[in-house]
Design an enzyme around this catalytic site. Sequence first.
Site, PDB file in Angstrom:
ATOM      1  CG  HIS A 175      67.779  40.431  26.930  1.00  0.00           C
ATOM      2  ND1 HIS A 175      66.909  40.949  26.007  1.00  0.00           N
ATOM      3  CD2 HIS A 175      68.935  41.131  26.794  1.00  0.00           C
ATOM      4  CE1 HIS A 175      67.518  41.905  25.315  1.00  0.00           C
ATOM      5  NE2 HIS A 175      68.751  42.042  25.780  1.00  0.00           N
ATOM      6  CB  SER A 199      49.625  26.868  51.538  1.00  0.00           C
ATOM      7  OG  SER A 199      48.800  25.794  51.110  1.00  0.00           O
ATOM      8  CE  LYS A 238      53.945  27.495  48.251  1.00  0.00           C
ATOM      9  NZ  LYS A 238      52.783  27.372  47.374  1.00  0.00           N
ATOM     10  CD  GLU A 253      51.697  35.628  44.802  1.00  0.00           C
ATOM     11  OE1 GLU A 253      52.262  34.687  44.251  1.00  0.00           O
ATOM     12  OE2 GLU A 253      50.870  35.470  45.725  1.00  0.00           O
ATOM     13  CD  GLN A 279      27.384  62.690  39.084  1.00  0.00           C
ATOM     14  OE1 GLN A 279      26.805  63.768  39.150  1.00  0.00           O
ATOM     15  NE2 GLN A 279      26.759  61.531  39.176  1.00  0.00           N
TER      16      GLN A 279
HETATM   17  N1  ARG Z   1      27.704  65.939  40.680  1.00  0.00           N
HETATM   18  C1  ARG Z   1      28.249  66.712  39.632  1.00  0.00           C
HETATM   19  C2  ARG Z   1      29.682  66.319  39.330  1.00  0.00           C
HETATM   20  O1  ARG Z   1      30.277  65.659  40.092  1.00  0.00           O
HETATM   21  C3  ARG Z   1      28.279  68.174  39.993  1.00  0.00           C
HETATM   22  C4  ARG Z   1      26.984  68.805  39.856  1.00  0.00           C
HETATM   23  C5  ARG Z   1      26.824  69.518  38.572  1.00  0.00           C
HETATM   24  N2  ARG Z   1      25.542  69.153  38.125  1.00  0.00           N
HETATM   25  C6  ARG Z   1      24.919  69.731  37.138  1.00  0.00           C
HETATM   26  N3  ARG Z   1      23.740  69.314  36.867  1.00  0.00           N
HETATM   27  N4  ARG Z   1      25.398  70.742  36.466  1.00  0.00           N
HETATM   28  O2  ARG Z   1      30.204  66.667  38.292  1.00  0.00           O
END
Ligand code: ARG
Length: 481
Positions: free
Chosen positions: A158, A279, A285, A292, A324
């Site tokens: 604490h 600083s 400083k 940080e 993606q």
């Molecule tokens: N760029 C896509 C990804 O990173 C991979 C391609 C798959 N694209 C698709 N139209 N099935 O997931």
Amino acid sequence: MSQQALWSGRFAGGMAESTLDFTTSLETDSALAFFDVMGSLAHVRMLKKCQIIPEDDADRIIEGLKTIVAEMENGEFKLDFSLEDIHTNVEFRLTELIGPAGGKLHTGRSRNDQVATDYRMYLRESVLEIVSSIDALIDVMVKIAQDHGNTILPGFTHMQHAQPVTVAQHYLAYAFKLSRDADRFMDAYNRMNKCPLGAAALAGTTYPIDRKMTAKALGFNGPTENSLDSVSDRDFVSEIAFAASQTQIHLSGLSEELIYWSSQEFGFVEMDDKYTTGSSIMPQKKNPDITELIRGRTGSVIGTLMNMLVMQKGLPLSYNRDLQEDKKALMDSLDCLLQCVNIMCPVLSTIRFNTDRMRAAVENGFINATDLADYLVVKGIPFREAHGIVGAAVRYCIDTDKKLEDLSLEEFGKFSDCIGEDVYNCITVDMCVERRNSLGGTSSASTDEQILTVIEQKMVRYENVRQENQLLEACWNELLE
Ligand code: ARG
């Protein structure tokens, strides 16, 4: 549009510029370039061996892919941003280099299994690098523990003085936290280390492919077991994002502590000039900006974990383009974590411990109160009763502005008649530390043991990482032969 998409056949017109802009992943997945080509090399060697494409076409593809690797190494491989991703870029360049035979590479695979494979390969290397860095930081902590087995400071709960501990015990605590972090990364690594290649778009393929062969060639433990699972899951991404978050949280706590330990109020440590900043207005400083920023960047690493989890939430089987979004934030977070771990090494190894300040702090706050209670227990008093007796003695000390060890035997006698001359030896700060020799305790015998244990844990990982790096290196060399 300067190039056609891989899938343009079914479309009457080209896609709008804005569609490409919105859907492209090239800026991010260009980081997968090397792994994409390695995956293709493994794939084409398999197509050749399984007689799925003619040998001379396969050989031409292999030569073309090798040229592409050389171009990438020389910085000659140009990304074409009119092509939506790295997979398309590699395939177009291949066809440019070797002609229509390049079009046979994509037989029996899809970008869905391709990207899942590439990304696992990318993350494997990131994880191995991070684990090595964490282990280097553990080394720094072990060194501190070796040097400071007898440096006593207040242990806190604490944020209040609780019981005395040593700097060794304190930094070994962090070493074990980080050791688990590194193990967590390796656990995730081992679960991720299966190859999705050959799952194709989602359902497998009609060609007589050999998935075990490609998995082995790419250094995986084996192929993934189910094609739909292979292209749809990113649980490995979540696991790594968690391992990164937890490590970053540990670094953040450590940073926070160094920040206030180096304040004028605490003065327990002084950071080296090399790893502090000044600083622009206050000449006196010396600021702990590195720690940080480590603390500050923790937000974005934890944010990535949420990002990854929520991105996957509610996705039906199997591949969806949402997936993606599994790369940029995590790649950035892993880079951030690696930098934080790496900079923490010199910050800590150059730190000066103000042992006098620590010692002086230990003398305050009745930090030996538990030891007085333990003394009474040895004399046969139940702990709960002893706790009350010592509480009353502390109250008396506060009122009379004394320390427990300053009380005369007569004064002690007001609280219990079990207290004799031997009490003084039991409540010195050094004895408080040395007598805590239970397993994992703060005594020097215990911290010596802990040092051996944490080094042993590190050595096991070191050997695993070494073997994996060696295996991957051998795979790449063999594929490029
Ligand atoms: N760029 C896509 C990804 O990173 C991979 C391609 C798959 N694209 C698709 N139209 N099935 O997931």
